[in-house]
Write a protein that holds these residues in place. Structure first.
Motif, PDB file in Angstrom:
ATOM      1  N   VAL A 263      51.619 -13.472  11.456  1.00 39.09           N
ATOM      2  CA  VAL A 263      50.178 -13.332  11.259  1.00 39.09           C
ATOM      3  C   VAL A 263      49.833 -11.870  11.462  1.00 39.09           C
ATOM      4  O   VAL A 263      50.255 -11.254  12.452  1.00 39.09           O
ATOM      5  CB  VAL A 263      49.379 -14.216  12.244  1.00 39.09           C
ATOM      6  N   LEU A 264      49.072 -11.291  10.563  1.00 39.28           N
ATOM      7  CA  LEU A 264      48.771  -9.869  10.621  1.00 39.28           C
ATOM      8  C   LEU A 264      48.128  -9.480  11.940  1.00 39.28           C
ATOM      9  O   LEU A 264      48.443  -8.438  12.517  1.00 39.28           O
ATOM     10  CB  LEU A 264      47.856  -9.483   9.447  1.00 39.28           C
ATOM     11  N   ALA A 265      47.216 -10.320  12.459  1.00 35.66           N
ATOM     12  CA  ALA A 265      46.485  -9.974  13.682  1.00 35.66           C
ATOM     13  C   ALA A 265      47.310 -10.154  14.943  1.00 35.66           C
ATOM     14  O   ALA A 265      46.909  -9.719  16.022  1.00 35.66           O
ATOM     15  CB  ALA A 265      45.204 -10.810  13.782  1.00 35.66           C
ATOM     16  N   SER A 266      48.475 -10.807  14.806  1.00 39.60           N
ATOM     17  CA  SER A 266      49.294 -11.082  15.987  1.00 39.60           C
ATOM     18  C   SER A 266      49.921  -9.805  16.526  1.00 39.60           C
ATOM     19  O   SER A 266      50.200  -8.858  15.778  1.00 39.60           O
ATOM     20  CB  SER A 266      50.391 -12.080  15.630  1.00 39.60           C
ATOM     21  N   THR A 267      50.168  -9.775  17.852  1.00 39.33           N
ATOM     22  CA  THR A 267      50.888  -8.653  18.469  1.00 39.33           C
ATOM     23  C   THR A 267      52.320  -9.044  18.840  1.00 39.33           C
ATOM     24  O   THR A 267      53.018  -8.268  19.478  1.00 39.33           O
ATOM     25  CB  THR A 267      50.150  -8.188  19.737  1.00 39.33           C
ATOM     26  N   ASN A 268      52.720 -10.255  18.453  1.00 39.73           N
ATOM     27  CA  ASN A 268      54.032 -10.779  18.832  1.00 39.73           C
ATOM     28  C   ASN A 268      55.050 -10.493  17.735  1.00 39.73           C
ATOM     29  O   ASN A 268      55.198 -11.247  16.781  1.00 39.73           O
ATOM     30  CB  ASN A 268      53.932 -12.288  19.104  1.00 39.73           C
TER      31      ASN A 268
END
Length: 710
Positions: free
Chosen positions: A668-673
């Motif tokens: 997911v683009l917004a993820s930081t993982n």
């Protein structure tokens, strides 16, 4: 009003303690200039075991230990007293009888005679100028007293031999240097003596007959009655020559380069250009945070001046935030008109906004490109506020700013013992701390128990992992992309050890600031050890600046030969030089990590430019041509080509031989993982390739990073 003040001491936070001898009190002037009585003034006799403000004192010399306990030479009562951090007073040496006895036994049973000076070493041993007994005595950590200098006679003798065989004459003060040497104001002998760690005594100043002796050897100078002595953080010795009404200084030649500050504390130098373009005319007061922008302007959290200062590459200093008064004001207006309160950390985001940890205001503030200041986190009353707007959260002692992917802001919420994140949309969350699982290594970071200080550092590694100084646990910790916490440096014990071995086996002592160089080595401000440590990509730790044995402030020589004083924050410029906020010395120090090699800056280089060249240097006296110079072009690991063949995605990126790269993806683009795609890959030429089998994910976003080996 003070009456006949006889001694002063300053704690680690900058609070000033005064022996107000004529008023029989110890007074404290805090960092805001407020004075209070912390000991003495009572009428209940000794008062041992009770509040120090109920005790009767005649204070002369003072000192503080690393934990903030206050030691008092209670001269008239012939005792040494201790006021702990809870304000409780006790006697640690002397039974109140003016005599000399007790060596080898408990110090509280010993007789002393008008002790006037006191000092404490890092181990907690207390040194006493037992003035009228003409001796220096020490109380060990088990409470036993012994004599370490002076034989009770008063005629000057003993240099070059054991200090216990030497004669002192009313020694009035004692002070310790960082290497364990003890300096003594041998007052009536008109000398400053030093007891070296091997127990040998020598004279380091005084004893001459040629007058004041300024400009010559200190041992040729004549003192009238030296009383108080002090060492600054550069190793210079200062002497209060009481009868001659002068403060004398015995200096040493200087060694590392000073980049800002002139060693004094205060505020001055804006718009001034220092020698060699180094900004040396600026006066700082406890600089605690440093960061560079893309143009190599250096920003400094000048904490006790309540300002953020900027030093340009040509050495010009100016104030960019704060007007010099402690408090909170100014949001929505010019940053230079705002009040801040002990701002300790700074960083700069991708949009060139200056972010400030306004630590004692419990806020994170932003100065935009137009110079307008606003609060972006803290100031709320809603508790931690996780999951909500950062401006509604109640922070407590924010420090250690760092930026992660997508310009998410990370910081240490130090009093809450949390590492927190403010995302680009202004939502605040906790990424480490708050649990009760102890150290918690190997588990979720939010289950771990942290023990931070109010100067804890935070950094982001090349692969996006979060690093922070778990200061009071004497460790550097890492939170990986899956939220798992581990230790990457420090074994948990206070001390200095481990150079040349695995960083996880080394001892640190209250580590503070962190920084990464351009190839992924981790640098640590090992604060109480007064040195900078480096953890390389193989996890090996070494010291690169300062030294635990102390010494002198030395500019121009090897960084490991020079003394630092409470190094707090670290930053790298675009050339890879390391800058250190040498806090207690009020300097910004620079370490040329590639010392001995001149720097030639090239612009617009690309991979085909790599190769062998000759460099011609031309000057007024002619020119000189170098031998072959090799140009290596280290391009950032940006994906250059992506293509698909039969259900497989292939990637190619620019690389540098012998460096290791890691491909990562997220769903997911917004993820930081970010998730590692396979194992790290060692490059062998200018391009490196990897592939990924197309799977069931709706989307995958890829990147290439330089991983840090723990």
């Amino acid at each position: 009003m003070l009456r006949n003040p006889m001694g002063v001491a300053v704690d680690a936070k900058g609070n000033l303690f005064i022996a107000d001898t004529g008023n029989n009190r110890i007074r404290e002037v805090d960092v805001n200039g407020i004075i209070t009585t912390v000991a003495g003034g009572g009428n209940s006799g000794l008062g041992d075991g009770g509040a120090a403000t109920n005790a009767v004192l005649t204070p002369w010399g003072l000192c503080l230990d690393a934990s903030g306990n206050l030691y008092i030479a209670d001269g008239t009562d012939s005792r040494v007293r201790k006021v702990d951090t809870n304000g409780i007073i006790t006697t640690i040496a002397g039974n109140g009888t003016n005599d000399y006895s007790g060596d080898g036994g408990l110090a509280v049973n010993a007789c002393m005679n008008s002790p006037t000076g006191v000092a404490v070493d890092e181990a907690g041993n207390v040194y006493i100028a037992d003035s009228n007994n003409h001796r220096i005595r020490v109380v060990s950590t088990n409470g036993v007293i012994t004599t370490i200098a002076g034989n009770g006679n008063t005629i000057y003798s003993g240099d070059g031999g054991a200090a216990t065989n030497a004669s002192l004459y009313y020694p009035r003060d004692v002070i310790l240097d960082r290497s364990g040497g003890l300096f003594i104001a041998d007052s009536s002998n008109g000398r400053i003596r030093q007891v070296h760690p091997n127990g040998i005594i020598t004279t380091v100043a005084g004893g001459g007959t040629g007058g004041r002796g300024d400009g010559g050897a200190a041992t040729n100078a004549r003192f009238i009655y030296p009383w108080g002595i002090a060492l600054d953080n550069s190793g210079n010795l200062f002497i209060a020559d009481m009868t001659d009404n002068r403060i004398r200084k015995v200096d040493e030649s200087g060694i590392i380069t000073t980049a800002a500050g002139n060693g004094n504390y205060g505020y001055s130098g804006d718009n001034g250009v220092g020698a060699n373009g180094a900004g040396l005319t600026a006066v700082l007061y406890r600089p605690e945070g440093v960061v560079f922008d893309a143009s190599d302007n250096l920003f400094i959290a000048d904490s006790m001046n309540y300002r953020i200062r900027e030093v340009s590459p040509d050495g010009k200093a100016l104030t960019v935030a704060g007007k010099g008064a402690s408090g909170f004001s100014g949001d929505g207006g010019a940053a230079t008109n705002a009040n801040m309160a002990l701002a300790k950390s700074v960083t700069i985001d991708a949009f060139h906004n200056l972010l400030i940890a306004d630590t004692q205001n419990n806020r994170i503030r932003k100065v935009d490109a137009n110079g307008i200041i606003t609060t972006i986190a803290g100031g709320g009353t809603g508790g931690l506020g996780d999951g909500g707007a950062a401006t509604n959260a109640a922070l407590s002692g924010p420090v250690g700013l760092a930026l992660a992917a997508a310009d998410d802001l990370l910081f240490a919420d130090s009093d809450h013992n949390l590492i927190r994140r403010v995302e680009g949309d202004g939502i605040i969350t906790t990424v480490a701390g708050g649990g009760d699982a102890g150290l918690g290594d190997g588990g979720a970071a939010t289950n771990a128990t942290l023990n931070l200080e109010d100067d804890a550092g935070v950094g982001v590694g090349p692969s996006g992992d979060i690093f922070f100084s778990d200061s009071m646990n004497n460790r550097i910790r890492r939170v990986d992309g899956n939220g798992i916490i581990s230790t990457v440096a420090g074994n948990g014990s206070y001390g200095y050890s481990g150079d040349g071995g695995a960083a996880t086996n080394a001892s640190l002592n209250s580590p503070w600031g962190l920084a990464f160089d351009r190839v992924g080595n981790l640098f640590i401000a090992d604060n109480v050890n007064a040195c900078i440590r480096k953890v390389d990509r193989d996890g090996i730790i070494t010291t690169v600046a300062g030294n635990v044995n102390g010494g002198y402030f030395l500019d121009g020589g090897p960084a490991t030969n020079s003394a630092l004083a409470c190094p707090a924050a670290l930053a790298f410029d675009s050339s890879g030089n390391l800058f250190i906020a040498d806090t207690a010395d009020n300097f910004i120090r620079e370490v040329f990590l590639y010392a001995g090699y001149p720097t030639l800056r090239l612009s617009r280089t690309t991979l085909p430019d790599a190769g062998n060249y000759s460099v011609v240097v031309t000057g007024p006296s002619g020119s000189v041509t170098s031998t072959v110079a090799t140009l290596t072009v280290a391009m950032p690991p940006t994906l250059q080509h992506v293509w698909q063949t039969t259900g497989v995605l292939k990637f190619t990126w620019c690389s540098v031989s012998n460096l290791t790269y890691q491909v990562q993806y997220k769903n997911v683009l917004a993820s930081t993982n970010w998730i590692n795609l396979g194992d790290p890959m060692a490059a062998t030429n200018g391009e490196t390739c990897a592939s990924d089998v197309i799977g069931p994910d709706v989307e995958r976003i890829y990147r290439v990073v330089l991983p840090l080996s723990p």
